[in-house]
Motif scaffolding. Structure first.
Motif, short mmCIF file in Angstrom:
data_model
loop_
_atom_site.label_atom_id
_atom_site.label_comp_id
_atom_site.label_asym_id
_atom_site.label_seq_id
_atom_site.Cartn_x
_atom_site.Cartn_y
_atom_site.Cartn_z
N GLU A 1 4.66 11.59 -6.87
CA GLU A 1 5.73 10.78 -6.27
C GLU A 1 5.53 10.65 -4.76
O GLU A 1 5.90 9.63 -4.17
CB GLU A 1 7.12 11.37 -6.60
CG GLU A 1 7.48 12.65 -5.88
CD GLU A 1 6.84 13.94 -6.43
OE1 GLU A 1 7.12 15.01 -5.86
OE2 GLU A 1 6.07 13.89 -7.40
N ARG A 2 4.94 11.64 -4.13
CA ARG A 2 4.69 11.57 -2.68
C ARG A 2 3.53 10.62 -2.38
O ARG A 2 3.49 10.03 -1.31
CB ARG A 2 4.43 12.96 -2.13
CG ARG A 2 5.67 13.83 -2.26
CD ARG A 2 5.47 15.22 -1.77
NE ARG A 2 6.68 15.99 -2.07
CZ ARG A 2 6.73 17.30 -2.07
NH1 ARG A 2 5.65 18.01 -1.77
NH2 ARG A 2 7.85 17.92 -2.36
N GLY A 3 2.63 10.47 -3.29
CA GLY A 3 1.54 9.52 -3.12
C GLY A 3 2.01 8.08 -3.17
O GLY A 3 1.34 7.18 -2.67
N ILE B 1 3.07 8.95 6.05
CA ILE B 1 1.92 9.82 5.79
C ILE B 1 2.00 11.13 6.59
O ILE B 1 1.54 12.16 6.13
CB ILE B 1 0.59 9.07 6.04
CG1 ILE B 1 -0.54 9.79 5.30
CG2 ILE B 1 0.31 8.90 7.52
CD1 ILE B 1 -1.75 8.93 5.08
N GLY B 2 2.62 11.10 7.75
CA GLY B 2 2.78 12.33 8.54
C GLY B 2 3.65 13.35 7.82
O GLY B 2 3.37 14.55 7.86
N ILE B 3 4.68 12.88 7.16
CA ILE B 3 5.55 13.77 6.40
C ILE B 3 4.79 14.36 5.21
O ILE B 3 4.87 15.56 4.94
CB ILE B 3 6.82 13.02 5.93
CG1 ILE B 3 7.65 12.63 7.15
CG2 ILE B 3 7.63 13.85 4.94
CD1 ILE B 3 8.78 11.67 6.87
N THR C 1 2.40 16.94 6.46
CA THR C 1 3.12 18.17 6.79
C THR C 1 3.39 18.98 5.53
O THR C 1 3.14 20.20 5.48
CB THR C 1 4.44 17.85 7.51
OG1 THR C 1 4.15 17.12 8.71
CG2 THR C 1 5.19 19.12 7.88
N MET C 2 3.90 18.33 4.49
CA MET C 2 4.17 19.03 3.23
C MET C 2 2.88 19.59 2.62
O MET C 2 2.87 20.68 2.06
CB MET C 2 4.88 18.10 2.26
CG MET C 2 6.31 17.78 2.70
SD MET C 2 7.26 16.82 1.49
CE MET C 2 6.51 15.20 1.67
N ALA C 3 1.79 18.85 2.75
CA ALA C 3 0.51 19.31 2.22
C ALA C 3 0.02 20.54 2.96
O ALA C 3 -0.47 21.49 2.33
CB ALA C 3 -0.53 18.18 2.32
N LEU C 4 0.16 20.56 4.27
CA LEU C 4 -0.27 21.73 5.05
C LEU C 4 0.62 22.94 4.79
O LEU C 4 0.13 24.08 4.74
CB LEU C 4 -0.31 21.38 6.55
CG LEU C 4 -1.43 20.42 6.92
CD1 LEU C 4 -1.22 19.85 8.32
CD2 LEU C 4 -2.79 21.10 6.82
N ILE C 5 1.92 22.71 4.59
CA ILE C 5 2.82 23.81 4.24
C ILE C 5 2.40 24.42 2.90
O ILE C 5 2.37 25.64 2.74
CB ILE C 5 4.29 23.32 4.19
CG1 ILE C 5 4.78 23.00 5.60
CG2 ILE C 5 5.19 24.34 3.50
CD1 ILE C 5 6.12 22.25 5.65
N ALA D 1 0.83 -1.19 0.00
CA ALA D 1 0.00 0.00 0.00
C ALA D 1 0.87 1.25 0.00
O ALA D 1 2.03 1.23 0.39
CB ALA D 1 -0.91 -0.01 1.22
N THR D 2 0.27 2.36 -0.45
CA THR D 2 0.94 3.64 -0.52
C THR D 2 0.09 4.71 0.17
O THR D 2 -1.07 4.47 0.52
CB THR D 2 1.17 4.07 -1.98
OG1 THR D 2 -0.12 4.25 -2.60
CG2 THR D 2 1.97 3.04 -2.76
N VAL D 3 0.67 5.89 0.31
CA VAL D 3 -0.08 7.03 0.83
C VAL D 3 -1.31 7.27 -0.05
O VAL D 3 -2.41 7.51 0.45
CB VAL D 3 0.81 8.29 0.90
CG1 VAL D 3 0.00 9.54 1.18
CG2 VAL D 3 1.90 8.12 1.96
N LYS D 4 -1.12 7.18 -1.36
CA LYS D 4 -2.23 7.38 -2.29
C LYS D 4 -3.36 6.38 -2.03
O LYS D 4 -4.53 6.74 -2.11
CB LYS D 4 -1.73 7.25 -3.73
CG LYS D 4 -2.77 7.54 -4.78
CD LYS D 4 -2.16 7.46 -6.17
CE LYS D 4 -3.22 7.70 -7.21
NZ LYS D 4 -2.65 7.63 -8.57
#
Length: 115
Positions: free
Chosen positions: A91-93, A100-102, A105-109, A22-25
């Protein structure tokens, strides 16, 4: 139910690299499909990052990671924020769910940049 979600998440984030991992996506997709356990997971991750950002801000305001307006973010909003982020950065997905926390964080930034 919580134990099942924790066991599921641990199984998703462990094991050998492979096509079936599984992935973040995937996690975001399951939440978008209405799986409330994964919506709760994303909400918890978002609130954890929010708490860390606030803690940094109490120490030194100019060091905050992002500048959230004075609003409460709902689970659905966290889902939209991280979903939009991985659409912009595919690529992050593809990262493993343990990261997922990282990604959150990048999504909120990205969603709430400081001006």
């Amino acid at each position: 139910m919580r134990k099942l979600m924790i066991v599921t998440f641990c199984c998703l984030s462990s094991g050998a690299q492979g096509a079936d991992q599984a992935t973040v996506k995937d996690v975001v997709g399951w939440a978008r499909d209405g799986n409330q356990e994964f919506v709760a997971l994303l909400t918890g991750v978002g609130r954890g990052v929010e708490g860390a950002n606030m803690t940094i801000g109490f120490k030194q305001r100019e060091l905050t990671l992002y500048c959230q307006p004075n609003i409460a973010i709902t689970g659905d909003q966290y889902l939209r924020i991280i979903g939009t982020h991985i659409e912009r950065h595919p690529e992050r997905g593809n990262l493993e769910p343990a990261l997922i926390g990282i990604v959150m964080t990048m999504a909120l930034i990205e969603a709430f940049p400081c001006k």
